[in-house]
Design an enzyme around this catalytic site. Structure first.
Site, PDB file in Angstrom:
ATOM      1  N   ARG A  78      38.754 -17.657  61.783  1.00 44.26           N
ATOM      2  CA  ARG A  78      39.834 -16.629  61.472  1.00 44.26           C
ATOM      3  C   ARG A  78      39.328 -16.197  60.113  1.00 44.26           C
ATOM      4  NH1 ARG A  78      45.456 -20.196  60.256  1.00 44.26           N
ATOM      5  NH2 ARG A  78      44.319 -21.445  58.816  1.00 44.26           N
ATOM      6  N   GLU A 119      48.089 -16.020  54.116  1.00 44.30           N
ATOM      7  CA  GLU A 119      47.444 -16.760  53.300  1.00 44.30           C
ATOM      8  C   GLU A 119      46.252 -15.944  52.966  1.00 44.30           C
ATOM      9  OE1 GLU A 119      47.032 -20.835  54.774  1.00 44.30           O
ATOM     10  OE2 GLU A 119      48.820 -21.191  54.070  1.00 44.30           O
ATOM     11  N   GLU A 130      55.951 -21.989  55.357  1.00 40.56           N
ATOM     12  CA  GLU A 130      55.224 -22.925  56.497  1.00 40.56           C
ATOM     13  C   GLU A 130      55.363 -24.309  55.556  1.00 40.56           C
ATOM     14  OE1 GLU A 130      51.469 -22.304  57.280  1.00 40.56           O
ATOM     15  OE2 GLU A 130      51.628 -20.148  57.618  1.00 40.56           O
TER      16      GLU A 130
HETATM   17  C1  GLA Z   1      48.238 -22.397  56.937  1.00 42.98           C
HETATM   18  C2  GLA Z   1      48.192 -21.350  58.014  1.00 42.98           C
HETATM   19  C3  GLA Z   1      48.677 -21.611  59.250  1.00 42.98           C
HETATM   20  C4  GLA Z   1      48.269 -22.922  59.650  1.00 42.98           C
HETATM   21  C5  GLA Z   1      48.506 -24.013  58.817  1.00 42.98           C
HETATM   22  C6  GLA Z   1      48.210 -25.284  59.343  1.00 42.98           C
HETATM   23  O1  GLA Z   1      49.517 -22.478  56.434  1.00 42.98           O
HETATM   24  O2  GLA Z   1      48.886 -20.175  57.431  1.00 42.98           O
HETATM   25  O3  GLA Z   1      48.244 -20.355  60.160  1.00 42.98           O
HETATM   26  O4  GLA Z   1      46.841 -22.682  60.038  1.00 42.98           O
HETATM   27  O5  GLA Z   1      47.898 -23.644  57.720  1.00 42.98           O
HETATM   28  O6  GLA Z   1      48.560 -26.232  58.490  1.00 42.98           O
END
Ligand code: GLA
Ligand code: GLA
Length: 674
Positions: free
Chosen positions: A112, A151, A308
């Site tokens: 990704r 992110e 998150e």
């Molecule tokens: C990041 C990403 C998520 C996932 C988490 C896993 O925060 O934004 O898509 O990959 O890590 O911990």
């Protein structure tokens, strides 16, 4: 109110990736969300390939059905713009999308975030997608906010492709206007680096030896701006087509690549992702706290959202420990305690396939009814509902840590006297305040400082003149400053400020530094505090060789050729006081230093508590909420002094003292005036 669609409540939910599951599972998802008290989910973050099977073909049918289903179940959506992971067809058709590293290696699809921030194709296709999503869902009843990309720069700290190189030159032209100015700023007389045409300039690709430090620093600035530009392009489209719907993107705490302070100006609320390692001995509660404090400080006038976290284990460390019973709830409520109005997870339902299938979810692989984690998720949902009165309240700090991304980038470039872990040192100083229940903001060195009694400046290596003046004026007006070694050494171009380090802080500190004696790993000195029985502490990392010019030595080095010279100083400047710590002390020594400084500044804790019990305060128009979090595995009794009120979670009045079982929390709505 950060989310008008969720007035007077705390947000609760997680990333929801229904595209990984057959539709038959979606209904159960919606039902379980209700059961867990979920009111907000982030949908579609990695769904670009499903939304757009080909350049001229879109498929929103499945997302329509997901949005309707969630609306029917009273769950709101933080809808992703889905631009975080381009579909494989795109880089096949438009190879300029792919990023290139400093060695010239192209990064391919199959994971990704394989996009160059400056790729014209990526920018065009991302904008087209965002436009369609905005037009289609802007009036959908489930829509509560926009989640832009994901992110930014997480896996992509740099790009050196063609388009990026061209964009770097444009950025430099805008900054310097002339090559002459650039040559001066970059100090290119050194090593025959003088540029005579803009296209002679490259991003700092792999070179035989150290690249020009100002070139590297400007590249970091440029790259943060390039990513920011991507964000802004999406945000502008969303604002144009869906005015009034809040826009955000998820930050990552102490993440070096992006200057979040600049970014925060353009998010409607700060959202961030927090993953402290739960393995024993790694202090997840302190790591979580300092991240919350940094993120909260980016927008001090409103709460943030934890976008998150993990319900238990992650999948991306070498050893991925679970969160023991009660720890996830405790960490989640710590978010609220430190100014968060939302607690969300990655992700709602743990994946069955793909690289993250061993990452915990709110709904694990086992039957929810048989799951410890899901039981805790439900309990947390109920708690957050109970804590709704806290929503909108703020944390007020009288202590600030001056923390600056440009200083971070500059001080960690190679070819320095010694190695400085900038954010590690800032976090080590924050530890004192965390363990003493003293609220701290992280601020720009040039920020207004009137509301603070104490400002701490750890290794603020790069410091513009105006910012140095700001710190000096703060002291002159009565503030207390604690600066540490290697502060105020270079200007914004990374040129030494001559005239005795730290030249622009010399007057406020009452001293100058002649040279540095950095310590190799394991090498130590000793520092003795003044007085006949002054205690002695180990010093490591760094020692300054200090000349006093008015400042008084509170402690001196005991070893090496600078034995007897000052290690800690105090100086009265104007109506305030400036302290200077020219080394890094073992924890007990550092505690002594900061205790002295706090006493001088008149900084008090929210409440004195037994070790391992965190206390914070949130306030809103005359209401005050005292949070008490017992991070220990044993029961504690916390004396409240004159404070009393109603414990919202236990639903009972408290006065005198509160007993907290292991890993328990009390949230006391304080009686006014107590
Ligand atoms: C990041 C990403 C998520 C996932 C988490 C896993 O925060 O934004 O898509 O990959 O890590 O911990
Ligand atoms: C070598 C080089 C010099 C200089 C020094 C620094 O000797 O020839 O140009 O870089 O190293 O120690």
């Amino acid at each position: 109110m950060i989310l008008p669609k969720l007035p007077a409540s705390l947000a609760y939910g997680g990333d929801y990736n229904p595209e990984q599951w057959p539709e038959s599972v979606w209904r159960e998802d919606a039902r379980l969300m209700r059961e867990a008290g979920v009111n907000l989910v982030s949908v579609g973050i990695f769904s670009w390939a499903k939304l757009q099977p080909a350049e001229k073909r879109y498929d929103f049918g499945w997302l329509d059905r997901v949005m309707d289903l969630l609306a029917d179940h009273g769950v709101h959506v933080c809808l992703a713009t889905a631009t975080a992971s381009p579909p494989p067809w795109m880089s096949k058709k438009h190879p300029d999308v792919l990023p290139v590293d400093a060695n010239g290696v192209t990064l391919y699809p199959g994971s990704r975030q394989h996009y160059s921030p400056c790729s014209p194709s990526y920018r065009r296709l991302a904008a087209a997608l965002v436009r369609r999503i905005a037009l289609r869902y802007r009036r959908h009843p489930a829509l509560a906010a926009w989640h832009v990309n994901n992110e930014y720069a997480c896996h992509l700290p740099e790009c050196h492709g063609e388009a990026t190189t061209r964009a770097f030159r444009v950025w430099l032209k805008r900054r310097y206007r002339t090559l002459e100015a650039l040559n001066v700023a970059w100090g290119t007389a050194f090593w025959s680096q003088v540029y005579y045409a803009w296209d002679e300039i490259f991003t700092p690709r792999r070179a035989p030896y150290h690249c020009n430090p100002t070139q590297q620093l400007d590249y970091r600035r440029f790259y943060s701006d390039a990513m920011f530009e991507l964000y802004r392009r999406e945000k502008d489209i969303l604002n144009e087509l869906a005015p009034g719907v809040p826009v955000t993107t998820n930050f990552m705490g102490f993440f070096k690549t992006l200057d979040y302070r600049r970014w925060a100006e353009e998010v409607d609320f700060v959202a961030w992702d927090s993953y402290p390692d739960p393995l024993p001995g790694l202090e997840p509660e302190r790591v979580g706290a300092v991240g919350h404090d940094l993120m909260r400080s980016l927008k001090k006038d409103r709460p943030f959202v934890l976008m998150e976290q993990a319900s238990s284990a992650v999948n991306w460390r070498a050893t991925n420990g679970p969160k023991a019973p009660g720890r996830m709830r405790l960490g989640s409520l710590q978010t609220v305690a430190r100014g968060g109005d939302g607690v969300m997870f990655f992700q709602w339902r743990a994946s069955k396939a793909g690289a993250e299938k061993f990452h915990s979810g709110m709904v694990p692989h086992v039957e929810p009814a048989q799951s410890r984690v899901f039981a805790e998720i439900k309990r947390l949902g109920a708690d957050l509902k109970t804590l709704a009165p806290v929503a909108g309240s703020l944390v007020h700090a009288r202590v600030a840590i001056a923390f600056d991304w440009h200083a971070w980038w500059a001080v960690e470039l190679e070819s320095k006297p010694g190695r400085i872990d900038y954010s590690g040192w800032a976090q080590e100083l924050h530890r004192f305040f965390y363990t003493r229940n003293i609220a701290v903001d992280f601020v720009a060195p040039g920020a207004p400082l009137d509301e603070y009694a104490l400002v701490v400046a750890p290794a603020l290596y790069l410091l513009a003149k105006a910012d140095a003046d700001n710190l000096s004026a703060f002291v002159a007006k009565g503030g207390t400053l604690l600066a540490t070694y290697f502060s105020g050494i270079v200007d914004e171009h990374e040129h030494i400020v001559l005239g005795g380090y730290p030249a622009w802080l010399r007057a406020v500190l009452g001293l100058w530094v002649e040279e540095w004696a950095p310590c190799a790993e394991g090498q130590e000195n000793l520092v003795r505090f003044a007085g006949a029985r002054g205690p002695v502490f180990k010093a490591s990392h760094w020692c300054d060789v200090v000349h006093l010019e008015g400042a008084k030595a509170l402690a001196t080095f005991a070893g090496d050729y600078f034995a007897g010279r000052a290690a800690l100083t105090e100086y009265a400047h104007g109506r305030g006081r400036a302290f200077y710590l020219g080394t890094r002390l073992e924890r007990a020594g550092l505690d002594r230093v900061i205790s002295t400084v706090c006493a001088s500044a008149g900084v008090e804790p929210v409440l004195a508590t037994p070790a391992g019990v965190e206390a914070t305060l949130r306030e809103r128009d005359g209401h005050a909420f005292l949070f008490l979090l017992n991070h220990r595995d044993e029961a504690v009794r916390v004396k409240l002094g004159h404070k009393r009120g109603i414990d919202l979670l236990a639903r009972k009045p408290v006065r005198g003292a509160v007993s907290l079982p292991p890993r328990e929390i009390a949230v006391v709505a304080l009686e006014p005036g107590t």
